[in-house]
Scaffold this motif. Structure first.
Motif, mmCIF file in Angstrom:
data_model
loop_
_atom_site.group_PDB
_atom_site.id
_atom_site.type_symbol
_atom_site.label_atom_id
_atom_site.label_comp_id
_atom_site.label_asym_id
_atom_site.label_seq_id
_atom_site.Cartn_x
_atom_site.Cartn_y
_atom_site.Cartn_z
ATOM 1 N N ASP A 239 0.837 -1.222 0.057
ATOM 2 C CA ASP A 239 0.096 0.094 0.030
ATOM 3 C C ASP A 239 0.718 1.218 0.083
ATOM 4 O OD1 ASP A 239 1.073 -0.347 2.423
ATOM 5 O OD2 ASP A 239 -0.783 -0.138 3.534
ATOM 6 N N GLY A 240 1.666 1.362 -0.986
ATOM 7 C CA GLY A 240 2.338 2.774 -1.079
ATOM 8 C C GLY A 240 1.994 3.776 -1.603
ATOM 9 N N ARG A 241 2.073 4.985 -1.466
ATOM 10 C CA ARG A 241 1.689 6.135 -2.023
ATOM 11 C C ARG A 241 2.391 7.157 -1.940
ATOM 12 N NH1 ARG A 241 0.100 10.146 1.862
ATOM 13 N NH2 ARG A 241 0.649 9.282 4.072
ATOM 14 N N THR A 242 2.355 8.178 -3.041
ATOM 15 C CA THR A 242 3.232 9.320 -3.419
ATOM 16 C C THR A 242 2.498 10.576 -3.563
ATOM 17 O OG1 THR A 242 4.686 7.811 -4.565
ATOM 18 C CG2 THR A 242 4.822 10.178 -5.095
ATOM 19 N N GLU A 243 2.918 11.653 -2.937
ATOM 20 C CA GLU A 243 2.232 12.795 -3.204
ATOM 21 C C GLU A 243 3.139 13.857 -4.023
ATOM 22 O OE1 GLU A 243 1.356 14.194 0.743
ATOM 23 O OE2 GLU A 243 -0.080 12.641 0.830
ATOM 24 N N ILE A 244 2.729 14.717 -4.824
ATOM 25 C CA ILE A 244 3.439 15.690 -5.620
ATOM 26 C C ILE A 244 3.325 16.925 -4.871
ATOM 27 C CG2 ILE A 244 3.940 16.833 -7.784
ATOM 28 C CD1 ILE A 244 2.691 14.504 -9.063
ATOM 29 N N LYS A 245 4.404 17.641 -4.702
ATOM 30 C CA LYS A 245 4.578 19.250 -4.276
ATOM 31 C C LYS A 245 5.263 20.057 -5.200
ATOM 32 C CE LYS A 245 4.329 18.057 0.562
ATOM 33 N NZ LYS A 245 5.231 18.114 2.155
ATOM 34 N N LEU A 246 4.866 21.138 -5.257
ATOM 35 C CA LEU A 246 5.712 22.311 -6.052
ATOM 36 C C LEU A 246 6.638 23.366 -5.070
ATOM 37 C CD1 LEU A 246 6.385 23.506 -8.733
ATOM 38 C CD2 LEU A 246 4.169 24.967 -8.764
ATOM 39 N N LEU A 247 7.563 23.299 -4.972
ATOM 40 C CA LEU A 247 8.339 24.002 -4.207
ATOM 41 C C LEU A 247 8.674 25.575 -4.592
ATOM 42 C CD1 LEU A 247 11.037 21.294 -3.280
ATOM 43 C CD2 LEU A 247 8.870 21.633 -2.213
ATOM 44 N N ASN A 248 8.556 25.796 -5.824
ATOM 45 C CA ASN A 248 8.685 27.244 -6.055
ATOM 46 C C ASN A 248 7.712 27.511 -7.121
ATOM 47 O OD1 ASN A 248 9.657 25.884 -8.186
ATOM 48 N ND2 ASN A 248 11.357 27.285 -8.682
ATOM 49 N N SER A 249 7.631 28.627 -7.534
ATOM 50 C CA SER A 249 6.622 29.109 -8.803
ATOM 51 C C SER A 249 7.163 29.816 -9.870
ATOM 52 C CB SER A 249 5.602 30.052 -7.947
ATOM 53 O OG SER A 249 6.394 31.242 -7.470
ATOM 54 N N ASP A 250 8.471 29.689 -10.036
ATOM 55 C CA ASP A 250 9.271 30.366 -11.409
ATOM 56 C C ASP A 250 8.858 29.332 -12.390
ATOM 57 O OD1 ASP A 250 10.727 31.360 -13.171
ATOM 58 O OD2 ASP A 250 12.767 31.105 -12.215
ATOM 59 N N PRO A 251 8.283 29.506 -13.498
ATOM 60 C CA PRO A 251 7.739 28.852 -14.659
ATOM 61 C C PRO A 251 9.248 28.408 -15.386
ATOM 62 C CG PRO A 251 6.363 30.613 -14.552
ATOM 63 C CD PRO A 251 7.438 30.976 -13.406
ATOM 64 N N GLU A 252 10.195 29.217 -15.178
ATOM 65 C CA GLU A 252 11.539 28.915 -15.892
ATOM 66 C C GLU A 252 12.277 28.016 -15.287
ATOM 67 O OE1 GLU A 252 12.229 29.951 -19.018
ATOM 68 O OE2 GLU A 252 10.454 31.190 -19.450
#
Length: 360
Positions: A239-252
């Protein structure tokens, strides 16, 4: 329409054919012979063949389909097709996959749950295998794919899913089938990776690259083999699981983090490993975490640097969670400028070993 007048199709194989320099398509349909599916005691028809393969050549799938219908003494019924197998030679360079399968999505009576797969080389060879205990090769291949995907808590893509991918120019992957010298003559060798923008196959993921891909899914079940001081220990991850996070907001210069939670159950270990000692358990957890990070890093690197194709769901995450950022990058995400290839990815893996089994 009388059912006796219908020829039910269970599987389709599509291959390229070059005729005097012209590019043509060859399609084989696997038509069910109902009497051959029945095995009764003292029934003389019990050994009758359960299918026949009928093929033809043409410029388009519809033209080939019409040609095959002319060879049949009944009307082809496509509402029970289980699988469509496409040669990789077609979708690597010659055709967009959307052009190949358009007729299977557009026809109103077509089964929307058709599983799509890619073959290494000839696809029609796969519909000529002779599996044990299964009457139809197409049925065997369908169950082979479903069972392997189920082990990783995944579902294979179907014709019904393709419309969304094509509209959104979304990259995706399909089962990759290979010929093998085994008794069945076929194996699921990995997944074929497709770029959403041009609909072409760009590469293959195999072996532990598949494991690395599975570990990026929101939920999954997997198996990992860990090297512990030169000895092997095998774990299941139910029962593994993974969550995604965005650590910044610079599109480049976007930076994502995978938070991966693994709960492992030890199912096999080399002799000499004492799991009563806490230090051994902690060391094993470390090796478990490092192995998970290694296979994930390998997969991510291949997708970013070799294929430039996002099947890690980053684009879906941005679309749903950060729409303002997505609007700035969607036209060049995994095509054009290919922002995806330049994003930074951090792996944060948390490991729990639930139990060492019935012995130490």
């Amino acid at each position: 329409m009388e059912i006796e007048n219908r020829a039910f199709v269970s599987g389709v194989a599509i291959d390229p054919v070059k005729d005097n320099g012209d590019k043509n398509l060859k399609m084989m349909t696997q038509v069910v012979i109902p009497n051959g599916l029945v095995s009764l005691p003292n029934n003389s028809s019990g050994g009758e063949k359960s299918f026949r393969n009928v093929s033809s050549i043409g410029k388009t799938i519809f033209e080939v389909k019409s040609s095959i219908e002319e060879k049949e003494d009944g009307d082809l019924d496509n509402s029970h097709i289980e699988i469509v197998i496409i040669s990789d030679e077609l979708v690597k360079s010659e055709y967009k996959i959307s052009d190949i399968i358009d007729v299977f999505m557009r026809e109103s009576r077509m089964n929307r749950d058709i599983i799509l797969a890619v073959a290494n080389g000839s696809s029609e060879e796969l519909l000529n295998i002779d599996p044990e205990n299964v009457k139809l090769p197409s049925q065997y291949i369908t169950e082979l794919i479903k069972s392997n995907y189920k082990l990783a808590d995944l579902e294979p893509e179907t014709a019904g899913d393709m419309q969304y991918f094509f509209i959104k120019n979304k990259s995706f992957y399909l089962p990759y089938l290979e010929n093998t010298p085994s008794t069945t003559g076929i194996q699921l060798g990995g997944v074929a990776v497709f770029e959403g923008e041009n609909g072409k196959m760009v590469g293959i993921l195999k072996g532990d690259e598949i494991t690395g891909l599975a570990l990026t899914r929101p939920s999954f079940s997997e198996t990992l083999i860990v090297d512990h001081n030169g000895q092997k220990a095998s774990f299941t991850i139910p029962d593994g699981r993974t969550e995604i996070k965005l650590l910044n907001s610079d599109p480049e210069n976007l930076h994502f983090q995978f938070d991966v939670f693994l709960t492992g159950e030890l199912v096999e270990a080399s002799q000499g490993l004492d799991f009563i000692k806490e230090e051994n358990i902690e060391n094993l957890k470390k090796k478990f975490r490092l192995e998970a990070e290694k296979v994930m890093s390998k997969t991510i690197s291949k997708l970013q640097n070799d294929y430039g194709v996002d099947i890690l769901e980053f684009h879906e995450f941005l679309f749903r969670k950060h729409p303002d950022i997505w609007k700035q990058v969607e036209g060049n995400w995994d095509s054009g400028k290919n922002y995806f290839s330049n994003v930074d990815v951090t792996l944060n893996v948390d490991v729990t070993i639930r139990e060492p089994g019935n012995t130490n």
